[in-house]
Design a protein around this motif. Structure first.
Motif, PDB file in Angstrom:
ATOM      1  N   PRO A  87     -20.408  10.757  10.120  1.00  0.00           N
ATOM      2  CA  PRO A  87     -20.247  11.690   8.985  1.00  0.00           C
ATOM      3  C   PRO A  87     -21.386  11.576   7.989  1.00  0.00           C
ATOM      4  N   ARG A  88     -21.659  12.662   7.296  1.00  0.00           N
ATOM      5  CA  ARG A  88     -22.755  12.688   6.334  1.00  0.00           C
ATOM      6  C   ARG A  88     -22.528  11.722   5.184  1.00  0.00           C
ATOM      7  N   THR A  89     -21.264  11.390   4.883  1.00  0.00           N
ATOM      8  CA  THR A  89     -20.987  10.467   3.783  1.00  0.00           C
ATOM      9  C   THR A  89     -21.519   9.071   4.068  1.00  0.00           C
ATOM     10  N   THR A  90     -21.746   8.763   5.347  1.00  0.00           N
ATOM     11  CA  THR A  90     -22.264   7.459   5.730  1.00  0.00           C
ATOM     12  C   THR A  90     -23.769   7.465   5.906  1.00  0.00           C
ATOM     13  N   MET A  91     -24.299   8.624   6.300  1.00  0.00           N
ATOM     14  CA  MET A  91     -25.716   8.717   6.631  1.00  0.00           C
ATOM     15  C   MET A  91     -26.604   8.544   5.408  1.00  0.00           C
ATOM     16  N   LYS A  92     -27.773   7.939   5.606  1.00  0.00           N
ATOM     17  CA  LYS A  92     -28.713   7.684   4.529  1.00  0.00           C
ATOM     18  C   LYS A  92     -29.142   8.969   3.832  1.00  0.00           C
ATOM     19  N   MET A  93     -29.418  10.036   4.620  1.00  0.00           N
ATOM     20  CA  MET A  93     -29.907  11.284   4.049  1.00  0.00           C
ATOM     21  C   MET A  93     -28.809  12.344   3.910  1.00  0.00           C
ATOM     22  N   ARG A  94     -27.531  11.889   3.984  1.00  0.00           N
ATOM     23  CA  ARG A  94     -26.398  12.775   3.769  1.00  0.00           C
ATOM     24  C   ARG A  94     -26.421  14.007   4.675  1.00  0.00           C
ATOM     25  N   ARG A  95     -26.717  13.779   5.949  1.00  0.00           N
ATOM     26  CA  ARG A  95     -26.657  14.845   6.949  1.00  0.00           C
ATOM     27  C   ARG A  95     -25.843  14.346   8.139  1.00  0.00           C
ATOM     28  N   ASP A  96     -24.991  15.215   8.671  1.00  0.00           N
ATOM     29  CA  ASP A  96     -24.221  14.842   9.855  1.00  0.00           C
ATOM     30  C   ASP A  96     -25.177  14.452  10.977  1.00  0.00           C
ATOM     31  N   HIS A  97     -24.762  13.471  11.769  1.00  0.00           N
ATOM     32  CA  HIS A  97     -25.629  12.990  12.851  1.00  0.00           C
ATOM     33  C   HIS A  97     -24.770  12.756  14.085  1.00  0.00           C
ATOM     34  N   VAL A  98     -25.196  13.302  15.205  1.00  0.00           N
ATOM     35  CA  VAL A  98     -24.479  13.143  16.471  1.00  0.00           C
ATOM     36  C   VAL A  98     -25.248  12.160  17.352  1.00  0.00           C
TER      37      VAL A  98
ATOM     38  N   LEU B 276     -33.824  15.966 -11.489  1.00  0.00           N
ATOM     39  CA  LEU B 276     -32.615  15.303 -10.990  1.00  0.00           C
ATOM     40  C   LEU B 276     -31.605  16.317 -10.462  1.00  0.00           C
ATOM     41  N   ALA B 277     -31.521  17.497 -11.092  1.00  0.00           N
ATOM     42  CA  ALA B 277     -30.611  18.537 -10.606  1.00  0.00           C
ATOM     43  C   ALA B 277     -31.014  18.985  -9.203  1.00  0.00           C
ATOM     44  N   ILE B 278     -32.312  19.137  -8.983  1.00  0.00           N
ATOM     45  CA  ILE B 278     -32.806  19.531  -7.659  1.00  0.00           C
ATOM     46  C   ILE B 278     -32.566  18.419  -6.648  1.00  0.00           C
ATOM     47  N   LEU B 279     -32.793  17.173  -7.067  1.00  0.00           N
ATOM     48  CA  LEU B 279     -32.600  16.028  -6.174  1.00  0.00           C
ATOM     49  C   LEU B 279     -31.159  15.944  -5.686  1.00  0.00           C
ATOM     50  N   ARG B 280     -30.218  16.198  -6.592  1.00  0.00           N
ATOM     51  CA  ARG B 280     -28.801  16.134  -6.207  1.00  0.00           C
ATOM     52  C   ARG B 280     -28.440  17.215  -5.187  1.00  0.00           C
ATOM     53  N   LYS B 281     -29.104  18.362  -5.278  1.00  0.00           N
ATOM     54  CA  LYS B 281     -28.807  19.454  -4.355  1.00  0.00           C
ATOM     55  C   LYS B 281     -29.358  19.205  -2.960  1.00  0.00           C
ATOM     56  N   THR B 282     -30.364  18.340  -2.832  1.00  0.00           N
ATOM     57  CA  THR B 282     -30.943  18.063  -1.507  1.00  0.00           C
ATOM     58  C   THR B 282     -30.124  17.061  -0.714  1.00  0.00           C
ATOM     59  N   GLU B 283     -29.066  16.530  -1.340  1.00  0.00           N
ATOM     60  CA  GLU B 283     -28.123  15.627  -0.682  1.00  0.00           C
ATOM     61  C   GLU B 283     -28.751  14.383  -0.068  1.00  0.00           C
ATOM     62  N   PRO B 284     -29.527  13.636  -0.828  1.00  0.00           N
ATOM     63  CA  PRO B 284     -29.978  12.353  -0.312  1.00  0.00           C
ATOM     64  C   PRO B 284     -28.860  11.333  -0.461  1.00  0.00           C
ATOM     65  N   ALA B 285     -29.121  10.105  -0.125  1.00  0.00           N
ATOM     66  CA  ALA B 285     -28.104   9.071  -0.254  1.00  0.00           C
ATOM     67  C   ALA B 285     -27.697   8.905  -1.716  1.00  0.00           C
ATOM     68  N   VAL B 286     -26.435   8.564  -1.937  1.00  0.00           N
ATOM     69  CA  VAL B 286     -25.933   8.362  -3.291  1.00  0.00           C
ATOM     70  C   VAL B 286     -26.752   7.287  -3.998  1.00  0.00           C
TER      71      VAL B 286
END
Length: 404
Positions: free
Chosen positions: A264-275, A109-119
């Motif tokens: 913004p990454r806060t909205t994205m499913k995989m927590r990555r900025d998207h243009v 779970l610690a590793i999963l949180r660092k990969t920044e997937p969706a909340v």
């Protein structure tokens, strides 16, 4: 050959994950995510794999651990079983500090949180592993069997949560695969349970992918009476972002000068900025909507304009237009665009990048983000122009039908 040094041991600290420091001859120092360290050895007697604990560090020094290792090796060489009470079925049960499944869960779970997937993804995994899989936490990894996991899955399924039971088996397997990759386990007991639980029929997100039918849908959207929802549906058809990204959009995300939507990454499913490159038609829709949206939210609720339209608002609007009952959903615009663009010969990689699907290759992912932007802009405009053609073709077809 001895590998560890006293100076190295003094520098070992908790990192939030399991650490293993080899000293040779099967001896290693096991460090838990919280920093608790113990000496362990892996060995074999008559082909039987075993493990044993030599005690905590620093209470047991490196010199003492090596002496214990050497005595054990000497006994085995002389034909003496150093621990005759250990059975083949439970090789790790006699080791009080053996690696526990709960420790693996903490690290995973610690590793999963660092990969920044969706909340929501993190919350779902925490719920599955910390709550549903809690009875497994105290079991040693080396002795954990499929027969330990199955009753838990059956209990969850019997409660009516069949999909959760299937997901639980999968995520337990993922934790074990992580352990195998890091030399913390030799097998994945969850693999033996594949297909044991009844399959869950997952209803797909309905989408119209036939071009003439999609043309009729676009014309129906243009006739919708409420302007904010009409604009949101038009924008969704043109840009095919995820519904949550569209409905929570804020005015500051739009760069009219460069025709870009910076999600913004806060909205994205995989927590990555998207243009997102915006075609001319999408810009026009946004400008019309900006005129009637009083605040920062682009698509606000009618009565509470400081809040975005609800999660189901677009689907309700589609239902009013006659596209309910599994015909087409707000999320379906992504499938419509993907299918039609693929059929029309656009590059698969560019389409996937436009959908914000994450490439598993980190180097290629970084390259694609920059390299495909120009191509994506060209495809975005071509798609919007194609939607205009669909509308015109649909109009001509309806006119012809009225003459028959």
């Amino acid at each position: 050959m001895n590998h560890l040094k006293a100076t190295q041991l003094r520098g070992i600290a908790a990192t939030g994950k399991i650490q293993k420091f080899n000293d040779g001859g099967g001896l290693y120092l096991h460090v838990t995510p919280k920093g608790s360290a113990s000496w362990r050895i892996e060995y074999a007697v008559a082909g039987e794999r075993r493990s044993k604990s030599f005690g905590k560090f620093p209470e047991v020094s490196l010199v003492e651990a090596r002496a214990s290792r050497d005595r054990l090796k000497s006994d085995i060489a002389g034909g003496i079983d150093p621990d005759p009470m250990v059975s083949a079925q439970e090789p790790a049960a006699s080791a009080p500090s053996a690696l526990l499944f709960g420790e693996l869960v903490t690290e995973y779970l610690a590793i999963l949180r660092k990969t920044e997937p969706a909340v929501r993804t993190i919350a779902k995994n925490e719920w599955l592993l910390l709550k549903l899989a809690a009875p497994l936490h105290g079991l040693p990894v080396a002795s954990l069997r499929a027969s330990d996991i199955l009753p838990i899955l059956q209990q969850v399924a019997a409660s009516g949560r069949r999909e959760s039971a299937v997901r639980l088996r999968g995520v337990i397997g993922t934790v074990f695969n992580h352990a195998i990759r890091n030399d913390l386990a030799e097998r994945n007991p969850a693999d033996a349970l594949k297909g044991v639980l009844p399959k869950v029929e997952v209803e797909g997100r309905a989408a119209i992918t036939d071009e003439p039918e999609f043309a009729v849908l676009l014309r129906a959207i243009d006739s919708y009476d409420e302007p904010t929802l009409r604009h949101a549906l038009q924008f969704s058809a043109l840009v095919y972002g995820r519904p949550v990204e569209t409905r929570t959009m804020r005015k500051g995300e739009i760069d009219f000068a460069n025709s870009l939507w910076n999600v913004p990454r806060t909205t994205m499913k995989m927590r990555r900025d998207h243009v997102v490159p915006l075609p001319r038609q999408a810009i026009e829709v946004l400008k019309r909507q900006f005129e009637i949206a009083p605040g920062d939210i682009v698509f606000p609720q009618r009565r509470k304009q400081d809040r975005p339209i609800s999660e189901n608002a677009l689907n309700v609007a589609l239902d009013r237009l006659g596209y309910g009952s599994g015909i087409h959903t707000a999320h379906g615009f992504r499938s419509s665009a993907s299918t039609i663009l693929n059929e029309r010969g656009w590059r698969y990689d560019v389409i996937e990048a436009s959908l914000a699907h994450v490439d598993p290759n980190a180097v290629r992912r970084a390259y694609n983000r920059a390299a495909y932007l120009k191509e994506r802009a060209e495809m975005a405009q071509a798609w919007a122009d194609l939607c205009d053609e669909f509308r015109k073709a649909g109009k001509r077809r309806r006119e012809m039908e009225s003459l028959i």
